[in-house]
Write a protein that holds these residues in place. Structure first.
Motif, short mmCIF file in Angstrom:
data_model
loop_
_atom_site.label_atom_id
_atom_site.label_comp_id
_atom_site.label_asym_id
_atom_site.label_seq_id
_atom_site.Cartn_x
_atom_site.Cartn_y
_atom_site.Cartn_z
N HIS A 90 -46.36 41.15 100.88
CA HIS A 90 -47.02 41.93 99.84
C HIS A 90 -48.50 41.58 99.67
O HIS A 90 -49.06 41.73 98.60
N LEU A 91 -49.13 41.10 100.73
CA LEU A 91 -50.54 40.72 100.63
C LEU A 91 -51.44 41.90 100.30
O LEU A 91 -52.57 41.70 99.82
N ASP A 92 -50.97 43.11 100.52
CA ASP A 92 -51.78 44.29 100.20
C ASP A 92 -51.35 44.95 98.89
O ASP A 92 -51.76 46.07 98.60
N ASP A 93 -50.54 44.25 98.12
CA ASP A 93 -50.04 44.78 96.84
C ASP A 93 -50.57 43.92 95.69
O ASP A 93 -50.02 42.85 95.40
N PRO A 94 -51.64 44.34 95.03
CA PRO A 94 -52.25 43.52 93.97
C PRO A 94 -51.28 43.17 92.85
O PRO A 94 -51.33 42.07 92.30
N GLU A 95 -50.37 44.10 92.48
CA GLU A 95 -49.44 43.83 91.38
C GLU A 95 -48.45 42.74 91.78
O GLU A 95 -48.12 41.86 90.98
N ALA A 96 -47.98 42.79 93.02
CA ALA A 96 -47.05 41.76 93.49
C ALA A 96 -47.74 40.40 93.54
O ALA A 96 -47.15 39.38 93.16
N ILE A 97 -48.98 40.38 93.96
CA ILE A 97 -49.73 39.12 94.01
C ILE A 97 -49.93 38.57 92.61
O ILE A 97 -49.80 37.36 92.37
N ALA A 98 -50.24 39.45 91.66
CA ALA A 98 -50.43 39.00 90.28
C ALA A 98 -49.16 38.39 89.72
O ALA A 98 -49.19 37.37 89.02
N ARG A 99 -48.00 39.01 90.03
CA ARG A 99 -46.73 38.45 89.56
C ARG A 99 -46.46 37.09 90.19
O ARG A 99 -46.02 36.15 89.52
N TYR A 100 -46.74 37.00 91.48
CA TYR A 100 -46.55 35.73 92.19
C TYR A 100 -47.41 34.64 91.58
O TYR A 100 -46.92 33.54 91.29
N GLU A 101 -48.68 34.94 91.37
CA GLU A 101 -49.59 33.93 90.83
C GLU A 101 -49.19 33.51 89.42
O GLU A 101 -49.25 32.32 89.08
N ALA A 102 -48.80 34.47 88.59
CA ALA A 102 -48.42 34.14 87.21
C ALA A 102 -47.23 33.19 87.19
O ALA A 102 -47.22 32.19 86.46
N PHE A 103 -46.22 33.49 88.02
CA PHE A 103 -45.06 32.62 88.03
C PHE A 103 -45.38 31.26 88.63
O PHE A 103 -45.01 30.22 88.08
N ASP A 158 -48.21 29.70 88.85
CA ASP A 158 -49.07 28.91 87.97
C ASP A 158 -48.23 28.19 86.93
O ASP A 158 -48.47 27.03 86.61
N TRP A 159 -47.23 28.90 86.38
CA TRP A 159 -46.37 28.25 85.39
C TRP A 159 -45.43 27.24 86.04
O TRP A 159 -45.30 26.11 85.58
N PHE A 160 -44.79 27.63 87.12
CA PHE A 160 -43.75 26.80 87.73
C PHE A 160 -44.30 25.53 88.35
O PHE A 160 -43.70 24.45 88.26
N LYS A 161 -45.46 25.61 89.00
CA LYS A 161 -46.00 24.47 89.74
C LYS A 161 -46.91 23.59 88.88
O LYS A 161 -47.31 22.52 89.33
N HIS A 162 -47.26 24.06 87.67
CA HIS A 162 -48.05 23.21 86.78
C HIS A 162 -47.09 22.39 85.93
O HIS A 162 -46.52 22.87 84.96
N THR A 163 -46.87 21.15 86.32
CA THR A 163 -45.85 20.34 85.65
C THR A 163 -46.47 19.45 84.58
O THR A 163 -47.68 19.18 84.58
N GLN A 164 -45.62 19.01 83.65
CA GLN A 164 -46.04 18.01 82.69
C GLN A 164 -44.92 16.98 82.55
O GLN A 164 -43.75 17.28 82.77
N ASP A 165 -45.31 15.76 82.22
CA ASP A 165 -44.36 14.66 82.21
C ASP A 165 -43.53 14.65 80.92
O ASP A 165 -43.92 15.21 79.89
#
Length: 421
Positions: free
Chosen positions: A292-305, A307-314
């Motif tokens: 989906h590299l040519d699908d801006p909406e799919a990229i936005a969904r990927y980045e939003a998730f 960003d939340w999932f991989k940003h961890t806190q202790d």
């Protein structure tokens, strides 16, 4: 083996994030041999992971060989893909609100947006397992807090758990109950209502249950979503792994992880455990991104998730080890033997209306663990509501399906109990 906690990735709105195989969710009692269960589970997970790797490799090869895909295009796409996979940002809250107070372990966020409606306040306790609390306000139109407001519960608040530091590594269950009580007192004083609607997501659910049992006079309704109340009901990879480790080594493995974190349970360790549970989902979502590299909406969904999932806190080490000993291993909440601050936590002291939401394919907290709450409280049967949402764990809190079809009727029913007279 994964550390005990209560989150995982199964949000259909994000590319490649799929719900687990329903056959992985068991509703019967845990297996008598959790080690055998784990061996079977991890073998299946390895096969699924290898299958996704093979699919991904096949797609990359076919893409590279397509006539329209020049070497230059393939190189640019690869660089772009890597930037998207590695380029994480801090997740953020989206809808209008204000921070009411802040302590070293939590903030209280007020989403009332100036409302003066005469309605009982609603306080959300988000999950607390190595990720940011903004999951309850994930996107502007994908927000549990906005669903609550739209149901008429306009005096809406949520706690926001602060990542642990060395200074807060010794925070206890009593500290977390105290900060919930401070939030409840703020809600009561600013709205003029004696009791609040507590909504507990996942870890926030058992914490809300403990609070409601200790302070039943302050709780108007109790809503639990994807919340492990009976930790030993059903069989899950997290439950089985914690049973195996505690049976063989006691708390030693968990204490070692906390020691490695300098007194805290590192969020990175928790994240690694989540990914190990479903390696195929991790692989699939990154392959899907390439598709989906040519699908801006799919990229936005990927980045939003991501960003939340991989940003961890202790997580505070003392609090985490208490959770492992008394809930995951001891299952003391439903056993009636749990003590907090020198007081026994008796779920029979809860008699308010009870609303329970489980995910049909949630293999982190299967519905049976959530619905068990009804068997241990004094709430009349006709005031207990159970709903089962299609999909898995995180989808209960941020997924469009649950937010559009499951939460609105639940919160509308809560609202009916929240008006004077």
């Amino acid at each position: 083996m994964t550390a005990p906690t209560d989150e995982h990735v199964d949000v259909p709105e994000a590319p490649g994030i799929t719900d687990p195989d329903p056959t992985a969710v068991q509703t019967e009692a845990p297996a008598t041999d959790p080690a055998a269960y784990l061996r079977g589970y991890h073998l299946t997970a390895a096969v699924r992971g290898a299958t996704e790797m093979t699919k991904g490799a096949g797609y990359v090869l076919s893409r590279a060989l397509r006539q329209t895909a020049t070497p230059g295009r393939n190189s640019r796409d690869a660089r772009r893909w890597w930037r998207l996979v590695l380029g994480r940002r801090r997740p953020r809250w989206h809808n209008e609100h204000e921070i009411v107070f802040e302590t070293p372990i939590a903030r209280l966020r007020d989403f009332s947006q100036g409302s003066t409606d005469d309605v009982a306040p609603t306080l959300v306790l988000p999950p607390q397992a190595g990720h940011d609390s903004c999951i309850v306000d994930f996107q502007p139109r994908q927000s549990q807090m906005m669903v609550i407001r739209e149901a008429g519960l306009t005096r809406a608040f949520t706690l926001d758990w602060v990542g642990a530091t060395r200074a807060t590594s010794t925070s206890t269950i009593e500290d977390y109950v105290a900060v919930v009580d401070r939030a409840v007192e703020h809600c009561r004083s600013t709205t003029g209502h004696d009791a609040v609607n507590l909504v507990g997501d996942c870890q926030g659910g058992w914490l809300a249950t403990i609070y409601a049992a200790l302070h039943p006079e302050k709780v108007n309704t109790l809503t639990l979503a994807g919340a492990p109340i009976d930790f030993h009901a059903g069989e899950t990879p997290i439950g089985a792994s914690s049973r195996v480790m505690t049976q063989r080594f006691g708390q030693l493995p968990y204490r070692a992880m906390v020691a490695a974190g300098g007194g805290v349970m590192p969020g990175a360790f928790v994240l690694g455990g989540f990914i190990a549970i479903r390696p195929d989902a991790e692989i699939a979502k990154h392959v899907d991104l390439l598709r989906h590299l040519d699908d801006p909406e799919a990229i936005a969904r990927y980045e939003a998730f991501e960003d939340w999932f991989k940003h961890t806190q202790d997580v505070a080490g003392t609090f985490y080890l208490w959770l492992v000993e008394h809930l995951f291993a001891g299952n003391e909440l439903v056993a009636g033997t749990l003590e907090v601050g020198g007081r026994r936590v008796d779920m029979r002291d809860i008699s308010c209306p009870l609303f329970l939401l489980g995910g049909a394919t949630d293999h982190i907290t299967p519905p049976v663990q959530v619905f068990a709450a009804a068997d241990h409280v004094s709430t009349p049967a006709d005031q207990v509501t159970r709903r089962t949402a299609p999909g898995g764990h995180l989808g209960l809190f941020m997924g469009n399906q649950a937010l559009r079809h499951e939460w609105p009727p639940l919160m509308a029913a809560v609202a009916e109990h929240s008006r004077r007279g």
